[in-house]
Design a protein around this motif. Structure first.
Motif, PDB file in Angstrom:
ATOM      1  N   ALA A 388      11.954 104.511  21.549  1.00  0.00           N
ATOM      2  CA  ALA A 388      12.711 104.523  22.813  1.00  0.00           C
ATOM      3  C   ALA A 388      11.756 104.537  24.011  1.00  0.00           C
ATOM      4  O   ALA A 388      11.986 103.849  25.016  1.00  0.00           O
ATOM      5  CB  ALA A 388      13.640 105.725  22.841  1.00  0.00           C
ATOM      6  N   ARG A 389      10.667 105.287  23.880  1.00  0.00           N
ATOM      7  CA  ARG A 389       9.732 105.353  25.015  1.00  0.00           C
ATOM      8  C   ARG A 389       9.049 103.996  25.232  1.00  0.00           C
ATOM      9  O   ARG A 389       8.842 103.562  26.364  1.00  0.00           O
ATOM     10  CB  ARG A 389       8.684 106.450  24.764  1.00  0.00           C
ATOM     11  N   GLY A 390       8.722 103.332  24.124  1.00  0.00           N
ATOM     12  CA  GLY A 390       8.057 102.017  24.221  1.00  0.00           C
ATOM     13  C   GLY A 390       8.935 100.972  24.883  1.00  0.00           C
ATOM     14  O   GLY A 390       8.447  99.961  25.389  1.00  0.00           O
ATOM     15  N   ALA A 391      10.257 101.209  24.877  1.00  0.00           N
ATOM     16  CA  ALA A 391      11.190 100.225  25.443  1.00  0.00           C
ATOM     17  C   ALA A 391      11.364 100.381  26.956  1.00  0.00           C
ATOM     18  O   ALA A 391      12.073  99.594  27.583  1.00  0.00           O
ATOM     19  CB  ALA A 391      12.546 100.350  24.745  1.00  0.00           C
ATOM     20  N   MET A 392      10.721 101.391  27.555  1.00  0.00           N
ATOM     21  CA  MET A 392      10.849 101.576  29.015  1.00  0.00           C
ATOM     22  C   MET A 392       9.918 100.598  29.747  1.00  0.00           C
ATOM     23  O   MET A 392       8.818 100.287  29.275  1.00  0.00           O
ATOM     24  CB  MET A 392      10.508 103.019  29.403  1.00  0.00           C
ATOM     25  N   SER A 393      10.371 100.160  30.919  1.00  0.00           N
ATOM     26  CA  SER A 393       9.663  99.045  31.551  1.00  0.00           C
ATOM     27  C   SER A 393       8.344  99.437  32.219  1.00  0.00           C
ATOM     28  O   SER A 393       7.550  98.563  32.541  1.00  0.00           O
ATOM     29  CB  SER A 393      10.577  98.319  32.531  1.00  0.00           C
ATOM     30  N   ASP A 394       8.080 100.732  32.408  1.00  0.00           N
ATOM     31  CA  ASP A 394       6.780 101.108  32.981  1.00  0.00           C
ATOM     32  C   ASP A 394       5.631 100.795  32.024  1.00  0.00           C
ATOM     33  O   ASP A 394       4.493 100.605  32.464  1.00  0.00           O
ATOM     34  CB  ASP A 394       6.752 102.607  33.334  1.00  0.00           C
ATOM     35  N   ILE A 395       5.950 100.736  30.731  1.00  0.00           N
ATOM     36  CA  ILE A 395       4.888 100.574  29.732  1.00  0.00           C
ATOM     37  C   ILE A 395       4.081  99.301  29.969  1.00  0.00           C
ATOM     38  O   ILE A 395       2.867  99.303  29.874  1.00  0.00           O
ATOM     39  CB  ILE A 395       5.481 100.560  28.291  1.00  0.00           C
ATOM     40  N   GLY A 397       4.123  97.643  32.819  1.00  0.00           N
ATOM     41  CA  GLY A 397       4.007  97.426  34.265  1.00  0.00           C
ATOM     42  C   GLY A 397       5.149  96.619  34.861  1.00  0.00           C
ATOM     43  O   GLY A 397       5.005  96.013  35.911  1.00  0.00           O
ATOM     44  N   ALA A 398       6.299  96.623  34.186  1.00  0.00           N
ATOM     45  CA  ALA A 398       7.425  95.817  34.681  1.00  0.00           C
ATOM     46  C   ALA A 398       8.473  96.682  35.383  1.00  0.00           C
ATOM     47  O   ALA A 398       9.591  96.239  35.624  1.00  0.00           O
ATOM     48  CB  ALA A 398       8.062  95.069  33.518  1.00  0.00           C
ATOM     49  N   GLY A 399       8.118  97.918  35.698  1.00  0.00           N
ATOM     50  CA  GLY A 399       9.077  98.789  36.363  1.00  0.00           C
ATOM     51  C   GLY A 399       8.604 100.223  36.315  1.00  0.00           C
ATOM     52  O   GLY A 399       7.435 100.493  36.040  1.00  0.00           O
ATOM     53  N   GLU A 400       9.557 101.124  36.584  1.00  0.00           N
ATOM     54  CA  GLU A 400       9.200 102.549  36.634  1.00  0.00           C
ATOM     55  C   GLU A 400      10.237 103.373  35.889  1.00  0.00           C
ATOM     56  O   GLU A 400      11.375 102.939  35.721  1.00  0.00           O
ATOM     57  CB  GLU A 400       9.177 103.018  38.091  1.00  0.00           C
ATOM     58  N   ILE A 401       9.827 104.574  35.509  1.00  0.00           N
ATOM     59  CA  ILE A 401      10.797 105.510  34.928  1.00  0.00           C
ATOM     60  C   ILE A 401      10.952 106.704  35.857  1.00  0.00           C
ATOM     61  O   ILE A 401      10.103 106.966  36.707  1.00  0.00           O
ATOM     62  CB  ILE A 401      10.374 106.032  33.538  1.00  0.00           C
ATOM     63  N   GLU A 402      12.064 107.402  35.668  1.00  0.00           N
ATOM     64  CA  GLU A 402      12.314 108.613  36.443  1.00  0.00           C
ATOM     65  C   GLU A 402      12.841 109.662  35.465  1.00  0.00           C
ATOM     66  O   GLU A 402      13.793 109.390  34.722  1.00  0.00           O
ATOM     67  CB  GLU A 402      13.388 108.286  37.496  1.00  0.00           C
ATOM     68  N   VAL A 403      12.203 110.827  35.451  1.00  0.00           N
ATOM     69  CA  VAL A 403      12.673 111.896  34.558  1.00  0.00           C
ATOM     70  C   VAL A 403      13.898 112.535  35.194  1.00  0.00           C
ATOM     71  O   VAL A 403      13.831 113.052  36.301  1.00  0.00           O
ATOM     72  CB  VAL A 403      11.573 112.969  34.343  1.00  0.00           C
ATOM     73  N   ARG A 404      15.020 112.505  34.505  1.00  0.00           N
ATOM     74  CA  ARG A 404      16.254 113.078  35.038  1.00  0.00           C
ATOM     75  C   ARG A 404      16.534 114.455  34.485  1.00  0.00           C
ATOM     76  O   ARG A 404      17.202 115.271  35.125  1.00  0.00           O
ATOM     77  CB  ARG A 404      17.439 112.137  34.732  1.00  0.00           C
ATOM     78  N   HIS A 405      16.043 114.728  33.266  1.00  0.00           N
ATOM     79  CA  HIS A 405      16.390 116.009  32.663  1.00  0.00           C
ATOM     80  C   HIS A 405      15.425 116.309  31.533  1.00  0.00           C
ATOM     81  O   HIS A 405      14.995 115.397  30.817  1.00  0.00           O
ATOM     82  CB  HIS A 405      17.820 115.922  32.111  1.00  0.00           C
ATOM     83  N   ARG A 406      15.084 117.597  31.411  1.00  0.00           N
ATOM     84  CA  ARG A 406      14.200 118.016  30.314  1.00  0.00           C
ATOM     85  C   ARG A 406      14.651 119.389  29.851  1.00  0.00           C
ATOM     86  O   ARG A 406      14.965 120.252  30.657  1.00  0.00           O
ATOM     87  CB  ARG A 406      12.759 118.054  30.813  1.00  0.00           C
ATOM     88  N   PHE A 407      14.683 119.585  28.553  1.00  0.00           N
ATOM     89  CA  PHE A 407      15.206 120.839  27.999  1.00  0.00           C
ATOM     90  C   PHE A 407      14.506 121.134  26.680  1.00  0.00           C
ATOM     91  O   PHE A 407      14.252 120.226  25.880  1.00  0.00           O
ATOM     92  CB  PHE A 407      16.720 120.678  27.785  1.00  0.00           C
ATOM     93  N   HIS A 408      14.185 122.408  26.464  1.00  0.00           N
ATOM     94  CA  HIS A 408      13.621 122.826  25.180  1.00  0.00           C
ATOM     95  C   HIS A 408      14.161 124.208  24.870  1.00  0.00           C
ATOM     96  O   HIS A 408      14.245 125.069  25.745  1.00  0.00           O
ATOM     97  CB  HIS A 408      12.084 122.847  25.263  1.00  0.00           C
TER      98      HIS A 408
END
Ligand code: DHB
Ligand code: FE
Length: 435
Positions: A388-395, A397-408
């Motif tokens: 799933a991470r590899g499918a994000m466009s920042d990888i 250089g074709a875009g950016e990601i934004e962290v919306r939520h993190r939980f542990h």
């Protein structure tokens, strides 16, 4: 850019691809049914009645009744499947092949004895090829990846929901961690979730161990894992998009197993429950993608990450404006067996989450041994998050990601629960293209 299907231009030839397979699914499965003597007997006693027992289209039934193999192939039949039907009727492969050429049986046999059909005059017509490649019509739109969701998939979480125990003190802090996620999921509903998970000895036992299995079917029921099926809806697939992804990923050298029929276990249903709550019907289509993390060797983080990158190109080359989310599930640290059962490593988990966001390429180099040693034997499920991470466009250089939520949170049953939501912002002018 559409996928290269130039093979369609080879004259007198139908390449059996995922598109043909979907078209001929029941026709081919009917043929397979003739592999038992009892079924052949029933078929030969009353062909019409037997065919009526299968959900065949009229053109498919007609083709069989007319003994018209060209029509059967056009309708999605594949020769190895149709050969079972032919065998039941007493036909040899040579009789079947010859029947499609417009020659008599004797003429065809004589041609084969004479050295077979020449390839001269049977190659792709240059004018046809040029015309096909000259088509300048750009697609009206293309699919986009709108975000990624990462989450543990502990079966006890599903059981807590199914038995209405989410308010108990043990469970309350777990579900609190998903309150934002439910709102986000409602406000950012995709058309399709590409859901990466592992089957846990449910659909695949030791008779079949696919490393990567892509669900290309229309629907998948909820599995009975021994406690009865969870009272949640089955999932609706997206055969058209899945066939496109199969073509694109396999062309990129990821040797996938394609699955049209299977049940789906907690690895897939618990993340859906966490994100969408208690619903009568899941609010979008789901394409299941199974990764073997049960029997070693399992795929490396690097392989999963590379697959994710290829997946983005595959999704963005689909000529329909559908919104897709990619989910990675399983993990975090846990060990379910042996004297080390109950192992949790919060520090390692949190470092994994940090690196998943900031250094995914570096994280993808972490060897299996570290997952097993530091995050427990079943912590290896985390390699799936790298798809799933590899499918994000920042990888790339074709875009950016934004962290919306993190939980542990620790624990849910034997497991540390980890959860991350990323929005994906591809640059509008830079859709990925297939090389
Ligand atoms: C548990 C966690 C899992 O990921 C799983 O597949 C089965 C059980 C658990 O913590 O109980
Ligand atoms: Fe699991």
């Amino acid at each position: 850019m559409p996928l290269d299907k130039t093979y369609k231009l080879v004259p007198g030839t139908t390449v059996f691809d995922a598109e043909q397979s979907a078209k001929g699914y029941h026709l081919n499965q009917f043929c397979m049914s003739l592999m038992t003597a009892a079924n052949r007997e029933r078929f030969l006693a009353d062909e019409h009645a037997y065919l009526d027992g299968w959900p065949l289209r009229e053109e498919q039934k007609r083709a069989l009744l007319d003994r018209d193999l060209n029509a059967a192939v056009r309708a999605g039949g594949n020769i190895y499947f149709l050969a079972k039907w032919g065998a039941a009727l007493g036909l040899s492969f040579q009789q079947m092949a010859g029947s499609m050429t417009g020659m008599t049986e004797q003429e065809y046999r004589a041609m084969m004895v004479g050295g077979g059909r020449s390839v001269d005059g049977n190659r792709i017509d240059h004018a046809v090829l040029e015309a096909a490649h000259a088509d300048p019509t750009p697609p009206a739109g293309h699919a986009t990846i709108t975000g990624a969701v990462f989450t543990s998939h502990v079966p006890a979480i599903g059981a807590a929901m199914d038995h209405h125990r989410t308010d108990e003190p043990y469970w309350q802090p777990v579900f609190e961690g998903y309150e934002f996620s439910r709102r986000w999921a409602r406000e950012n509903l995709p058309d399709v979730v590409f859901l990466v998970y592992n089957d846990h000895a449910t659909a695949f036992d030791l008779s079949l161990i696919p490393t990567f299995a892509l669900g290309t079917g229309a629907a998948y029921p909820t599995a009975d894992e021994g406690y009865g099926p969870r009272p949640v809806p089955g999932i609706e697939g997206d055969p058209d998009l899945a066939a496109h992804l199969a073509h694109s990923l396999i062309t990129d050298d990821f040797d996938l197993t394609l699955v049209n029929e299977m049940t789906v276990d907690h690895g897939l249903t618990v993340p859906l429950s966490l994100m969408f709550g208690d619903v009568e019907k899941w609010p979008c289509k789901v394409i299941p993608f199974h990764v073997n993390v049960v029997q070693y060797p399992v795929p490396s983080g690097a392989r999963c990450f590379a697959l994710g990158r290829s997946l983005r190109r595959a999704i963005e080359s689909y000529d329909r404006p559908v919104k897709v989310q990619v989910w990675g599930t399983g993990g975090m640290s846990h060990q379910l067996h042996g004297p080390r059962a109950g192992l949790i490593n919060q520090e390692w988990d949190n470092a994994f989450l940090d690196r998943l966001v900031d250094d995914p390429a570096g994280l993808s180099q972490v060897p299996h041994l570290e997952y097993v040693e530091e995050a427990g034997s079943e912590g290896i499920e985390l390699v799936m998050w790298l798809i799933a991470r590899g499918a994000m466009s920042d990888i790339d250089g074709a875009g950016e990601i934004e962290v919306r939520h993190r939980f542990h949170h620790v624990p849910a049953s034997n497991t540390a629960v980890g959860h991350l939501i990323l929005d994906n912002h591809p640059r509008a002018e830079a859709p990925a293209v297939k090389e």
